[in-house]
Design a protein around this motif. Sequence first.
Motif, PDB file in Angstrom:
ATOM      1  N   THR A  24       0.840  -1.206   0.000  1.00 22.72           N
ATOM      2  CA  THR A  24       0.000   0.000   0.000  1.00 22.72           C
ATOM      3  C   THR A  24       0.871   1.250   0.000  1.00 22.72           C
ATOM      4  N   ALA A  25       1.936   1.225   0.808  1.00 20.44           N
ATOM      5  CA  ALA A  25       2.842   2.375   0.857  1.00 20.44           C
ATOM      6  C   ALA A  25       3.440   2.613  -0.529  1.00 20.44           C
ATOM      7  N   TYR A  26       3.842   1.549  -1.188  1.00 18.75           N
ATOM      8  CA  TYR A  26       4.432   1.690  -2.527  1.00 18.75           C
ATOM      9  C   TYR A  26       3.416   2.311  -3.491  1.00 18.75           C
ATOM     10  N   ARG A  27       2.184   1.851  -3.383  1.00 18.70           N
ATOM     11  CA  ARG A  27       1.149   2.349  -4.289  1.00 18.70           C
ATOM     12  C   ARG A  27       0.834   3.821  -4.012  1.00 18.70           C
ATOM     13  N   LYS A  28       0.986   4.234  -2.736  1.00 19.99           N
ATOM     14  CA  LYS A  28       0.601   5.600  -2.376  1.00 19.99           C
ATOM     15  C   LYS A  28       1.796   6.546  -2.282  1.00 19.99           C
ATOM     16  N   LEU A  29       2.942   6.116  -2.788  1.00 20.75           N
ATOM     17  CA  LEU A  29       4.138   6.961  -2.673  1.00 20.75           C
ATOM     18  C   LEU A  29       3.930   8.333  -3.312  1.00 20.75           C
ATOM     19  N   SER A  30       3.090   8.393  -4.329  1.00 22.37           N
ATOM     20  CA  SER A  30       2.875   9.679  -5.001  1.00 22.37           C
ATOM     21  C   SER A  30       2.258  10.695  -4.036  1.00 22.37           C
ATOM     22  N   ARG A  31       1.614  10.222  -2.964  1.00 26.38           N
ATOM     23  CA  ARG A  31       0.990  11.135  -1.998  1.00 26.38           C
ATOM     24  C   ARG A  31       1.933  11.477  -0.852  1.00 26.38           C
ATOM     25  N   TYR A  32       3.090  10.822  -0.815  1.00 32.33           N
ATOM     26  CA  TYR A  32       4.013  11.055   0.297  1.00 32.33           C
ATOM     27  C   TYR A  32       4.616  12.459   0.184  1.00 32.33           C
ATOM     28  N   GLN A  33       4.594  13.190   1.295  1.00 33.97           N
ATOM     29  CA  GLN A  33       5.161  14.541   1.330  1.00 33.97           C
ATOM     30  C   GLN A  33       6.507  14.480   2.038  1.00 33.97           C
ATOM     31  N   SER A  34       7.487  15.167   1.459  1.00 37.56           N
ATOM     32  CA  SER A  34       8.852  15.042   1.981  1.00 37.56           C
ATOM     33  C   SER A  34       8.982  15.562   3.410  1.00 37.56           C
ATOM     34  N   GLN A  35       8.076  16.462   3.848  1.00 35.76           N
ATOM     35  CA  GLN A  35       8.214  16.974   5.223  1.00 35.76           C
ATOM     36  C   GLN A  35       7.721  15.975   6.262  1.00 35.76           C
ATOM     37  N   ASP A  36       7.006  14.937   5.838  1.00 38.31           N
ATOM     38  CA  ASP A  36       6.536  13.923   6.783  1.00 38.31           C
ATOM     39  C   ASP A  36       7.646  12.914   7.055  1.00 38.31           C
ATOM     40  N   ARG A  37       7.725  12.467   8.310  1.00 43.42           N
ATOM     41  CA  ARG A  37       8.687  11.399   8.601  1.00 43.42           C
ATOM     42  C   ARG A  37       8.169  10.100   8.004  1.00 43.42           C
ATOM     43  N   PHE A  38       9.024   9.414   7.249  1.00 42.23           N
ATOM     44  CA  PHE A  38       8.565   8.230   6.543  1.00 42.23           C
ATOM     45  C   PHE A  38       8.053   7.172   7.514  1.00 42.23           C
ATOM     46  N   GLY A  39       8.767   7.007   8.651  1.00 41.22           N
ATOM     47  CA  GLY A  39       8.362   5.987   9.627  1.00 41.22           C
ATOM     48  C   GLY A  39       6.937   6.210  10.118  1.00 41.22           C
ATOM     49  N   ALA A  40       6.629   7.483  10.453  1.00 42.20           N
ATOM     50  CA  ALA A  40       5.278   7.790  10.944  1.00 42.20           C
ATOM     51  C   ALA A  40       4.247   7.537   9.843  1.00 42.20           C
ATOM     52  N   TRP A  41       4.600   7.903   8.631  1.00 39.44           N
ATOM     53  CA  TRP A  41       3.685   7.697   7.498  1.00 39.44           C
ATOM     54  C   TRP A  41       3.403   6.198   7.314  1.00 39.44           C
ATOM     55  N   LEU A  42       4.454   5.402   7.426  1.00 35.19           N
ATOM     56  CA  LEU A  42       4.311   3.949   7.257  1.00 35.19           C
ATOM     57  C   LEU A  42       3.441   3.348   8.373  1.00 35.19           C
ATOM     58  N   PHE A  43       3.662   3.821   9.600  1.00 35.64           N
ATOM     59  CA  PHE A  43       2.864   3.303  10.717  1.00 35.64           C
ATOM     60  C   PHE A  43       1.396   3.732  10.604  1.00 35.64           C
ATOM     61  N   THR A  44       1.164   4.888   9.995  1.00 34.95           N
ATOM     62  CA  THR A  44      -0.226   5.303   9.758  1.00 34.95           C
ATOM     63  C   THR A  44      -0.922   4.269   8.881  1.00 34.95           C
ATOM     64  N   ILE A  45      -0.243   3.870   7.829  1.00 39.92           N
ATOM     65  CA  ILE A  45      -0.827   2.870   6.919  1.00 39.92           C
ATOM     66  C   ILE A  45      -1.015   1.552   7.666  1.00 39.92           C
ATOM     67  N   ALA A  46      -0.014   1.167   8.450  1.00 39.26           N
ATOM     68  CA  ALA A  46      -0.098  -0.119   9.169  1.00 39.26           C
ATOM     69  C   ALA A  46      -1.256  -0.113  10.164  1.00 39.26           C
ATOM     70  N   HIS A  47      -1.423   1.005  10.857  1.00 42.18           N
ATOM     71  CA  HIS A  47      -2.515   1.111  11.835  1.00 42.18           C
ATOM     72  C   HIS A  47      -3.860   0.921  11.124  1.00 42.18           C
ATOM     73  N   ARG A  48      -3.998   1.544   9.965  1.00 42.38           N
ATOM     74  CA  ARG A  48      -5.266   1.428   9.227  1.00 42.38           C
ATOM     75  C   ARG A  48      -5.462   0.016   8.677  1.00 42.38           C
ATOM     76  N   GLN A  49      -4.362  -0.602   8.271  1.00 44.16           N
ATOM     77  CA  GLN A  49      -4.466  -1.993   7.812  1.00 44.16           C
ATOM     78  C   GLN A  49      -4.954  -2.879   8.955  1.00 44.16           C
ATOM     79  N   ALA A  50      -4.429  -2.619  10.149  1.00 42.18           N
ATOM     80  CA  ALA A  50      -4.812  -3.451  11.299  1.00 42.18           C
ATOM     81  C   ALA A  50      -6.290  -3.244  11.637  1.00 42.18           C
ATOM     82  N   ILE A  51      -6.748  -1.981  11.578  1.00 36.33           N
ATOM     83  CA  ILE A  51      -8.176  -1.711  11.842  1.00 36.33           C
ATOM     84  C   ILE A  51      -9.027  -2.456  10.813  1.00 36.33           C
ATOM     85  N   GLY A  52      -8.611  -2.380   9.552  1.00 34.95           N
ATOM     86  CA  GLY A  52      -9.350  -3.091   8.497  1.00 34.95           C
ATOM     87  C   GLY A  52      -9.346  -4.595   8.731  1.00 34.95           C
ATOM     88  N   HIS A  53      -8.233  -5.083   9.230  1.00 35.86           N
ATOM     89  CA  HIS A  53      -8.115  -6.512   9.520  1.00 35.86           C
ATOM     90  C   HIS A  53      -9.124  -6.908  10.592  1.00 35.86           C
TER      91      HIS A  53
END
Lengths: 154, 210
Positions: free
Chosen positions: B67-96
């Motif tokens: 999902t992160a790879y697919r959404k890389l176009s939305r990644y903003q350079s000022q965001d910390r990548f780790g936090a961005w990745l954990f955001t996706i993981a948290h949402r994946q877990a909720i969906g799970h």
Amino acid sequence: MKNSIERNADLLEERLKAEARAASERRAPSGFHARVMRAVAAEAEGKVRPGFPVPLVFRMAAAGAVAAALAFFVLPGGWKGTDPTGPEQVAGVGQAESFWFDYRLYLESPELLENHFHGAAAVYVMNEYEYLSRDAAMARDFVQSMAPRWFATD
Amino acid sequence: MTQSAEERRSGEESASDEELALAARDGSRDAFSRLVERHQDRLFRFLLQKTGNRHDAEDLAQMTFVTAYRKLSRYQSQDRFGAWLFTIAHRQAIGHFRSFFRRKRLHENVATLGEDRNEIFDPARGVEGREESSVLWRIARTTLSKSQHTALWLFYAEEMPVVEIAAVLRKSPGNVKVMLHRARGRLATELMKEENGQKYRKSFYPEVTL
């Protein structure tokens, strides 16, 4: 001088940190990186969607459902809006409320719902309610009235 | 003159997560591969904590990276990548968990299944793939809300600043502080129950309500 509550809180924090450090020795399984990169390559090449593969029959069923929804709601006279007194909305609210009570029964008690599963469950119920009633504000109000603690803590 | 593969590799090793993410966004698969290497263990541990099940954690971690790879176009350079990745993981877990509840509900309507059905659908009862090393974190997982548990793990295990946790959970930093405070209070109460075996003993660390 710290009181007993503060000392207990400090002890808990220390234990949380220590046990998290112990858990940090766990690693992703061997071969995981290769597996991820294969999935990424497949995604990049547009071969498959991530997650579980969707058989053609389900895709056709989904397309059929969309077509039926269009035929039912849009073609006869356009979208009816979110009038909470409309017959579709009232029916939807009834279904959502019924769903909610079934769900509480399934979880055996409201206390269990609020204490154990409440985050995911409330999101789930709210989404179901919104889907059925087609009204996000009403869905939120309903879940908030039924599970106020979830909104208070989260 | 073009860069050699070694120079490129060396550059990627010294690059920050954010630089690698931008390179990946521009099409570098190698840069994304480095990001996966750097974050796979943390992400796996986080999802293992959330699900309590190794197989689910692996699947969710893989889905998070894809999902992160697919959404890389939305990644903003000022965001910390780790936090961005954990955001996706948290949402994946909720969906799970949402799909887990759906499956369980559907499954309960099928009356013909045998006694082992809870083991199939309930990760807390299933034996295969179950991994739990810490009593305290198990109590956290099973008694706190998903968001409280995530906040607690990111704060203590990942040592993530409150501002970044707030970004992961889409909350205000103040809200996250309150959430952490309540989570500790709840955990202290549950821990006391577990250790003393006194189910209804009053908390020495009462929950605060607003």
